[in-house]
Design an enzyme around this catalytic site. Structure first.
Site, PDB file in Angstrom:
ATOM      1  N   VAL A   2       0.547  -1.193  -0.086  1.00 59.20           N
ATOM      2  CA  VAL A   2       0.119   0.043   0.038  1.00 59.20           C
ATOM      3  C   VAL A   2       0.912   1.503   0.039  1.00 59.20           C
ATOM      4  O   VAL A   2       2.161   1.287   0.396  1.00 59.20           O
ATOM      5  CB  VAL A   2      -0.856   0.051   1.242  1.00 59.20           C
ATOM      6  CG1 VAL A   2      -1.961  -1.147   0.929  1.00 59.20           C
ATOM      7  CG2 VAL A   2      -0.361  -0.103   2.579  1.00 59.20           C
ATOM      8  N   GLU A   3       0.340   2.499  -0.304  1.00 56.19           N
ATOM      9  CA  GLU A   3       0.763   3.652  -0.300  1.00 56.19           C
ATOM     10  C   GLU A   3       1.986   3.764  -1.453  1.00 56.19           C
ATOM     11  O   GLU A   3       3.103   4.237  -1.055  1.00 56.19           O
ATOM     12  CB  GLU A   3       1.203   4.230   1.125  1.00 56.19           C
ATOM     13  CG  GLU A   3       0.222   4.714   1.795  1.00 56.19           C
ATOM     14  CD  GLU A   3       0.485   5.629   2.969  1.00 56.19           C
ATOM     15  OE1 GLU A   3       1.937   6.061   3.238  1.00 56.19           O
ATOM     16  OE2 GLU A   3      -0.131   5.630   3.901  1.00 56.19           O
ATOM     17  N   GLY A   4       1.833   2.912  -2.397  1.00 54.32           N
ATOM     18  CA  GLY A   4       2.986   2.807  -3.275  1.00 54.32           C
ATOM     19  C   GLY A   4       3.660   1.734  -3.313  1.00 54.32           C
ATOM     20  O   GLY A   4       4.416   1.591  -2.385  1.00 54.32           O
TER      21      GLY A   4
END
Length: 712
Positions: A434-436
């Site tokens: 997640v988040e990249g």
């Protein structure tokens, strides 16, 4: 001189226009988000250790320390990892405690009813909760990370702040934020969710707004959210063709709202935290719901990138640090309690080597996390450093848990209340994703964004080419040439120290300076040889990102040692710096070997000379660090200060057994031998000089060694 610049610029403008990648508005917004800190000095090959010292130390305000000592400790004492995992949700009393104690309002200023905590305090809270239960930590971190509260604080209208922030602070409102779409995951800027500018009659008045359709997934807290942050593409069909697209826009939508469907769940690795999809069809979003009102229509991508520049450095790195700290605590204690072949398993080299490596990696990654928090508390927003943290801490957490599972053996794979790392092992891939996703972040953000933001001239060159400014391009090229020659000299003959590092780490600081210059030279050679193609050659750009990350962690170790002044951790600091620099040099060697240039591959040994001291640590050095952890329990306390005490379960049993073991340390081998001979806890305890203490320990150790079983 200006004429010379212009002549050089005109001569180079054509070739540079073809070589440099084009830069769209969304990419420009991402590149310009945040600030550049010490990672910029490392990218330039000129680390200034006086500038490094200026950040920190980490400080907690009295109310922040009190919150950690009281509210966080009380929360952890309510958390049973297995019970929460089995129930697929937090207990009602935990949800209520989080609201009552304003865990959802840590970043919200006191003026709006929040706690007004700094970044380091925010990270410390999440880390301490995550050492006990990751699902609760995720539930706490989302409202305080990238989401409505942070966006409102930076960009909201006063009316939006006055309405939402007090309600978010005390938990009356629970937020989520919808960005990811099924057809726009890593490429978040291309979200297809569309809002068409229109008017609707509401209560007898015509109201401007957007008619929005959207399809979002992977949205944490969505099933329980009372307000949805939403990113969508805004358009105005009344404008001329080519001008209708207004850009990504962020809005707040209350739950329920007509046309929006929310409440189903995803189960990321079957975790207990809330996550789910959100759909919307014909959802009317008045201008009052746009974050910042009508002036901020089309500014959503910039808002998100600027917020992520800070938020990415807090939440997921905190989870990674928690995984590392918990795992090191667990394997160090367990390897002293568990015996095989007549001795504690921690004395076996295969296990001791892993524990030593785990401790060194933790020192380095936690140093970077703490240093970056200090930069954030100094009002920096280091976008590249935050991406480094996200990748390095989540990967270190995953590696630590993997190694910990190897050490625990059968104990690690039997599910139940007594399992020590199984739930964390299952959670590790979530943080990676997640988040990249880390695969993307290593190549496209750490180096791709770092090359433009951190390099002293690349952004100037790209801007000059885009604006067709020959004189500015000429100036940037001459400065770039001087930059390359300086780093070539430092690579071949050594780089002088800038600033004054701590005397104990002067030799290591000199190595950081030299490898930094070699990295800067290598990055320039790669960009010069490949130009815009380097952006697509992700195996190469990822290596450049990894080398910069290793340098950042190494420099952070220098900062941490100076700020803490803990001589007992000096061997770990030295080992951590050498280990990270060894990684950087090895990555650079691999880079030269894989670049499409035979002359560069042949020149690599010369360009990377002077690094013979950066051999990998010897086996005896790893084992000496593990021995130090076994013989001095205070070292574990210093390396793992955030490990919390849960309500029940295997971690609590291990803590109890390890505490009881300390006064009996010298006679534990005899006690275990007596236990094997007699097969009786009571008879074995009777051989001790303190039978009551010995029996308490043996019972506690037996609880740790046993595993759970269930009816067939």
């Amino acid at each position: 001189m200006g004429l010379h610049h212009a002549m050089l610029g005109r001569a180079a403008l054509g070739s540079f226009s073809k070589a440099l990648p084009t830069m769209g508005e969304t990419e420009r917004a991402a590149l310009e988000a945040g600030t550049v800190g010490f990672e910029g000095a490392l990218f330039s090959g000129q680390p200034d250790f006086d500038a490094l010292r200026m950040r920190g130390p980490n400080r907690l305000k009295p109310e922040e320390q009190a919150f950690l000592d009281n509210e966080v400790r009380a929360l952890n004492a309510m958390l049973d990892d297995f019970e929460i995992d089995q129930g697929h949700d937090l207990p009602p009393e935990v949800w209520q405690f989080l609201r009552d104690k304003k865990f959802f309002g840590m970043i919200i200023p006191k003026a709006f009813g929040g706690l007004g905590f700094g970044h380091f305090a925010h990270a410390a809270v999440v880390t301490r909760i995550a050492t006990v239960n990751v699902a609760t930590a995720v539930t706490v971190m989302v409202p305080n990370s990238l989401g409505p509260a942070e966006l409102l604080l930076s960009y909201g209208t006063q009316a939006q702040k006055d309405h939402y922030l007090p309600r978010l602070a005390d938990g009356r409102e629970l937020p989520c934020f919808g960005l990811t779409s099924p057809y726009a995951g890593s490429d978040a800027a291309s979200i297809p969710d569309l809002g068409v500018l229109t008017e609707r009659e509401i209560d007898g008045q015509m109201v401007r707004g957007f008619n929005v359709r959207f399809d979002k997934r992977y949205i944490t807290l969505a099933p329980v959210a009372t307000v949805v942050g939403l990113a969508f593409q805004a358009m105005d069909p009344s404008l001329p063709e080519g001008e209708q697209q207004l850009g990504i826009t962020c809005a707040l939508i209350p739950v329920p709202t007509e046309g929006m469907d929310i409440g189903r769940r995803h189960r990321p690795m079957n975790s207990a935290f809330m996550n789910g999809p959100i759909w919307g069809e014909d959802v009317f979003v008045p201008m009052d719901w746009i974050i910042g009102g009508e002036p901020q229509v089309g500014q959503g991508w910039r808002m998100l990138m600027e917020s992520l520049a800070a938020g990415r450095a807090i939440s997921l790195p905190a989870l990674g640090a928690a995984m590392q700290q918990t795992t090191l605590y667990v394997v160090n204690a367990y390897s002293q309690i568990r015996e095989q072949f007549g001795m504690p398993i921690g004395k076996f080299h295969a296990i001791g080597g892993l524990i030593g490596r785990m401790a060194v990696k933790l020192y380095a990654s936690d140093a970077a996390r703490r240093y970056t928090a200090a930069a954030l508390d100094a009002d920096e927003r280091p976008s590249v450093a935050s991406a480094i943290l996200k990748v390095q801490l989540t990967e270190a957490g995953r590696q630590a848990v993997n190694d910990g599972m190897d050490i625990l053996g059968g104990k690690g794979i039997i599910r139940g209340p007594g399992n020590l790392l199984g739930v964390a092992y299952r959670h590790a891939p979530i943080a990676i994703t997640v988040e990249g996703a880390n695969l993307l972040t290593r190549a496209l953000i750490i180096f791709g964004q770092g090359a433009v933001r951190c390099h002293p001239q690349v952004l100037n060159e790209m801007t000059a080419v885009q604006e067709k400014d020959a004189e500015a391009l000429g100036q940037a090229l001459l400065a770039h040439g001087g930059h390359v020659m300086r780093n070539l000299g430092c690579s071949l003959f050594g780089a002088g120290l800038i600033g004054t590092p701590p005397p104990d780490l002067r030799a290591e600081a000199a190595m950081i300076a030299r490898v930094s210059a070699q990295y800067a030279l290598t990055a320039d050679l790669a960009m010069g040889l490949l130009g815009g193609k380097l952006k697509r050659m992700e195996l190469l750009s990822a290596r450049l990102g990894d080398a910069l990350s290793a340098l950042y962690l190494a420099a952070s170790c220098v900062w941490r040692y100076e700020m803490e002044g803990n001589a007992g951790l000096l061997p770990f600091a030295r080992a951590a710096i050498r280990d990270q620099l060894g990684v950087a040099v090895q990555v650079l060697r691999e880079l030269y070997a894989n670049m499409p240039s035979r002359p560069l591959a042949l020149a690599a040994p010369v360009l990377l000379r002077g690094n013979s001291a950066l051999r990998g640590l010897r086996d005896r050095e790893w084992l000496a660090l593990a021995d130090a952890l076994r013989s001095d329990a205070t070292l574990i306390t210093q390396l793992c200060p955030d490990v919390g005490q849960p309500k029940a379960g295997g971690l609590l049993d291990l803590m109890h057994a390890f505490e009881l073991a300390q006064p009996l340390a010298k006679e534990l081998p005899d006690l275990n031998q007596a236990l094997r001979r007699t097969a009786s806890l009571e008879e074995a305890a009777a051989t001790s000089h303190d039978p009551a203490a010995a029996l308490a320990y043996l019972k506690a150790a037996d609880r740790v060694i046993q595993v759970d079983d269930f009816p067939a």
